[in-house]
Design a protein around this motif. Sequence first.
Motif, PDB file in Angstrom:
ATOM      1  N   ARG A 129     -20.547  17.136  -7.089  1.00 48.75           N
ATOM      2  CA  ARG A 129     -19.428  16.767  -7.827  1.00 48.75           C
ATOM      3  C   ARG A 129     -18.158  17.814  -7.599  1.00 48.75           C
ATOM      4  O   ARG A 129     -18.207  18.659  -7.113  1.00 48.75           O
ATOM      5  CB  ARG A 129     -19.890  17.175  -9.139  1.00 48.75           C
ATOM      6  CG  ARG A 129     -21.162  16.510  -9.706  1.00 48.75           C
ATOM      7  CD  ARG A 129     -21.243  17.227 -11.234  1.00 48.75           C
ATOM      8  NE  ARG A 129     -22.805  17.437 -11.126  1.00 48.75           N
ATOM      9  CZ  ARG A 129     -23.558  16.733 -12.002  1.00 48.75           C
ATOM     10  NH1 ARG A 129     -22.975  16.066 -12.722  1.00 48.75           N
ATOM     11  NH2 ARG A 129     -24.857  16.811 -12.001  1.00 48.75           N
ATOM     12  N   LEU A 177     -18.911   5.283 -12.128  1.00 50.76           N
ATOM     13  CA  LEU A 177     -19.464   6.515 -12.132  1.00 50.76           C
ATOM     14  C   LEU A 177     -18.773   7.764 -12.232  1.00 50.76           C
ATOM     15  O   LEU A 177     -19.421   8.636 -13.063  1.00 50.76           O
ATOM     16  CB  LEU A 177     -20.467   6.493 -10.776  1.00 50.76           C
ATOM     17  CG  LEU A 177     -21.501   5.557 -10.847  1.00 50.76           C
ATOM     18  CD1 LEU A 177     -22.139   5.696  -9.353  1.00 50.76           C
ATOM     19  CD2 LEU A 177     -22.364   5.527 -11.875  1.00 50.76           C
ATOM     20  N   TRP A 178     -17.566   7.798 -11.731  1.00 44.29           N
ATOM     21  CA  TRP A 178     -16.548   8.943 -11.822  1.00 44.29           C
ATOM     22  C   TRP A 178     -16.369   9.566 -13.247  1.00 44.29           C
ATOM     23  O   TRP A 178     -16.129  10.665 -13.565  1.00 44.29           O
ATOM     24  CB  TRP A 178     -15.590   9.028 -11.059  1.00 44.29           C
ATOM     25  CG  TRP A 178     -14.557   8.014 -11.321  1.00 44.29           C
ATOM     26  CD1 TRP A 178     -14.264   6.734 -11.089  1.00 44.29           C
ATOM     27  CD2 TRP A 178     -13.292   8.203 -12.299  1.00 44.29           C
ATOM     28  NE1 TRP A 178     -13.308   6.109 -11.614  1.00 44.29           N
ATOM     29  CE2 TRP A 178     -12.744   6.879 -12.357  1.00 44.29           C
ATOM     30  CE3 TRP A 178     -12.892   9.184 -13.104  1.00 44.29           C
ATOM     31  CZ2 TRP A 178     -11.644   6.727 -13.256  1.00 44.29           C
ATOM     32  CZ3 TRP A 178     -11.666   9.155 -13.790  1.00 44.29           C
ATOM     33  CH2 TRP A 178     -11.200   8.057 -14.063  1.00 44.29           C
ATOM     34  N   ARG A 194     -19.573   9.403 -21.108  1.00 48.54           N
ATOM     35  CA  ARG A 194     -18.462   9.066 -20.303  1.00 48.54           C
ATOM     36  C   ARG A 194     -16.976   9.822 -21.067  1.00 48.54           C
ATOM     37  O   ARG A 194     -16.805   9.853 -22.195  1.00 48.54           O
ATOM     38  CB  ARG A 194     -18.388   7.487 -20.684  1.00 48.54           C
ATOM     39  CG  ARG A 194     -16.975   6.971 -19.963  1.00 48.54           C
ATOM     40  CD  ARG A 194     -17.031   5.439 -20.018  1.00 48.54           C
ATOM     41  NE  ARG A 194     -15.980   4.786 -19.297  1.00 48.54           N
ATOM     42  CZ  ARG A 194     -16.117   3.428 -19.022  1.00 48.54           C
ATOM     43  NH1 ARG A 194     -16.889   2.811 -19.708  1.00 48.54           N
ATOM     44  NH2 ARG A 194     -14.795   3.182 -18.236  1.00 48.54           N
ATOM     45  N   CYS A 251     -16.955  18.693 -13.657  1.00 49.38           N
ATOM     46  CA  CYS A 251     -17.947  18.062 -14.442  1.00 49.38           C
ATOM     47  C   CYS A 251     -17.488  19.024 -16.013  1.00 49.38           C
ATOM     48  O   CYS A 251     -17.298  19.974 -16.079  1.00 49.38           O
ATOM     49  CB  CYS A 251     -19.306  18.761 -14.271  1.00 49.38           C
ATOM     50  SG  CYS A 251     -20.706  18.044 -15.392  1.00 49.38           S
ATOM     51  N   LEU A 280     -25.931   2.741 -15.059  1.00 51.01           N
ATOM     52  CA  LEU A 280     -24.253   2.314 -14.824  1.00 51.01           C
ATOM     53  C   LEU A 280     -23.900   1.605 -13.659  1.00 51.01           C
ATOM     54  O   LEU A 280     -22.850   0.693 -14.116  1.00 51.01           O
ATOM     55  CB  LEU A 280     -23.869   3.795 -14.731  1.00 51.01           C
ATOM     56  CG  LEU A 280     -24.058   4.939 -15.928  1.00 51.01           C
ATOM     57  CD1 LEU A 280     -23.772   6.414 -15.531  1.00 51.01           C
ATOM     58  CD2 LEU A 280     -23.567   4.422 -17.173  1.00 51.01           C
ATOM     59  N   MET A 281     -24.767   1.456 -12.917  1.00 47.05           N
ATOM     60  CA  MET A 281     -23.945   0.486 -11.804  1.00 47.05           C
ATOM     61  C   MET A 281     -24.529  -0.715 -11.917  1.00 47.05           C
ATOM     62  O   MET A 281     -23.722  -1.710 -11.774  1.00 47.05           O
ATOM     63  CB  MET A 281     -25.026   1.040 -10.487  1.00 47.05           C
ATOM     64  CG  MET A 281     -24.387   2.266  -9.724  1.00 47.05           C
ATOM     65  SD  MET A 281     -25.140   2.916  -8.033  1.00 47.05           S
ATOM     66  CE  MET A 281     -24.742   1.479  -6.898  1.00 47.05           C
ATOM     67  N   VAL A 325     -27.831   6.559 -12.777  1.00 48.61           N
ATOM     68  CA  VAL A 325     -26.834   5.912 -11.737  1.00 48.61           C
ATOM     69  C   VAL A 325     -27.353   4.497 -11.724  1.00 48.61           C
ATOM     70  O   VAL A 325     -26.272   3.535 -11.729  1.00 48.61           O
ATOM     71  CB  VAL A 325     -27.260   6.458 -10.331  1.00 48.61           C
ATOM     72  CG1 VAL A 325     -26.569   5.827  -9.362  1.00 48.61           C
ATOM     73  CG2 VAL A 325     -26.607   8.018 -10.685  1.00 48.61           C
ATOM     74  N   ASP A 326     -28.705   4.130 -11.642  1.00 46.43           N
ATOM     75  CA  ASP A 326     -29.110   2.743 -11.669  1.00 46.43           C
ATOM     76  C   ASP A 326     -28.485   2.061 -12.797  1.00 46.43           C
ATOM     77  O   ASP A 326     -27.946   0.660 -12.817  1.00 46.43           O
ATOM     78  CB  ASP A 326     -30.527   2.424 -11.420  1.00 46.43           C
ATOM     79  CG  ASP A 326     -30.981   2.772 -10.199  1.00 46.43           C
ATOM     80  OD1 ASP A 326     -30.211   3.164  -9.235  1.00 46.43           O
ATOM     81  OD2 ASP A 326     -32.343   3.112 -10.285  1.00 46.43           O
ATOM     82  N   GLU A 352     -21.863  -2.079 -13.842  1.00 48.61           N
ATOM     83  CA  GLU A 352     -20.399  -1.891 -13.175  1.00 48.61           C
ATOM     84  C   GLU A 352     -19.508  -0.990 -13.771  1.00 48.61           C
ATOM     85  O   GLU A 352     -18.718  -1.230 -13.967  1.00 48.61           O
ATOM     86  CB  GLU A 352     -20.097  -3.206 -12.919  1.00 48.61           C
ATOM     87  CG  GLU A 352     -20.848  -4.313 -11.988  1.00 48.61           C
ATOM     88  CD  GLU A 352     -20.219  -5.579 -11.977  1.00 48.61           C
ATOM     89  OE1 GLU A 352     -19.032  -5.880 -12.450  1.00 48.61           O
ATOM     90  OE2 GLU A 352     -20.809  -6.483 -11.151  1.00 48.61           O
ATOM     91  N   TRP A 365     -18.368   9.116 -15.781  1.00 49.64           N
ATOM     92  CA  TRP A 365     -19.890   9.829 -16.506  1.00 49.64           C
ATOM     93  C   TRP A 365     -20.034  11.227 -16.052  1.00 49.64           C
ATOM     94  O   TRP A 365     -20.923  11.213 -15.348  1.00 49.64           O
ATOM     95  CB  TRP A 365     -21.000   8.641 -16.230  1.00 49.64           C
ATOM     96  CG  TRP A 365     -20.492   7.535 -16.846  1.00 49.64           C
ATOM     97  CD1 TRP A 365     -19.848   6.522 -16.473  1.00 49.64           C
ATOM     98  CD2 TRP A 365     -21.344   7.027 -18.106  1.00 49.64           C
ATOM     99  NE1 TRP A 365     -20.006   5.489 -17.727  1.00 49.64           N
ATOM    100  CE2 TRP A 365     -20.816   5.916 -18.627  1.00 49.64           C
ATOM    101  CE3 TRP A 365     -22.021   7.720 -19.244  1.00 49.64           C
ATOM    102  CZ2 TRP A 365     -21.090   5.233 -19.965  1.00 49.64           C
ATOM    103  CZ3 TRP A 365     -22.360   6.999 -20.360  1.00 49.64           C
ATOM    104  CH2 TRP A 365     -21.666   5.915 -20.703  1.00 49.64           C
ATOM    105  N   ASN A 366     -19.198  12.019 -16.366  1.00 50.51           N
ATOM    106  CA  ASN A 366     -19.163  13.457 -15.756  1.00 50.51           C
ATOM    107  C   ASN A 366     -19.353  14.438 -16.865  1.00 50.51           C
ATOM    108  O   ASN A 366     -18.478  15.448 -16.522  1.00 50.51           O
ATOM    109  CB  ASN A 366     -17.964  13.600 -14.576  1.00 50.51           C
ATOM    110  CG  ASN A 366     -16.951  13.495 -15.643  1.00 50.51           C
ATOM    111  OD1 ASN A 366     -16.778  13.146 -16.757  1.00 50.51           O
ATOM    112  ND2 ASN A 366     -15.497  13.626 -14.822  1.00 50.51           N
TER     113      ASN A 366
END
Length: 194
Positions: free
Chosen positions: A147, A115-116, A68, A150, A108-109, A105-106, A112, A118-119
């Motif tokens: 993306r 996501l942007w 992150r 990154c 992090l979602m 992704v699961d 909550e 975690w690049n």
Amino acid sequence: MKKGVKRERPVDSSEIVEQDYKEMNEKLKLNNIKVSQKPKLIISKWCHNHIRNLHIYSPDKEWLALCRVEPMGDWVFMLTDMIHPEQKVSASGCEATDKWMDWAVDYLMERELPLWQWNCILHSHHHMSCFWSGTDDNARLGYNDWRTLCWAVVTAYKWEEINYKGCLNFYKPYPIEIDCDIEYYTEDLYWQRE
């Protein structure tokens, strides 16, 4: 409008396919550009000590992390957290498995998390110096998918010294890479704990 001049319509992003990205990557390569002020990436105290511990406890194997990165100010960013997706590890490299992005992704979602942010992909070299290998170059080119940008960081550990090398890749409207300066907090939580 003049007669006989064809007006181009804007490109719809849904029409762009993976092959388009691959062709763009092959033509432009990494396209590293010089800027008057490099972005600065600060490795947080917790992340730096976590990286140090990974180097100490796994000195002969490489590993990677999804990190992150949060904006702190004008061209200043901080790497504040990291997760380690499933990966295939050997003495000469590491590669995320096919299902790692779905898991990440699961994960992090569910928490909550934005996501942007975690690049950043962080990759270790163990007893080597800190440099972009051919594998690292190909990986950075491969991040040109959906993306916009990154971060990429490589770290190496030698004689209890940790080194970092990093860059910021923008992929839209076309790929460019900008080297960044990396700073980190030097307080050593590992030895305090011991």
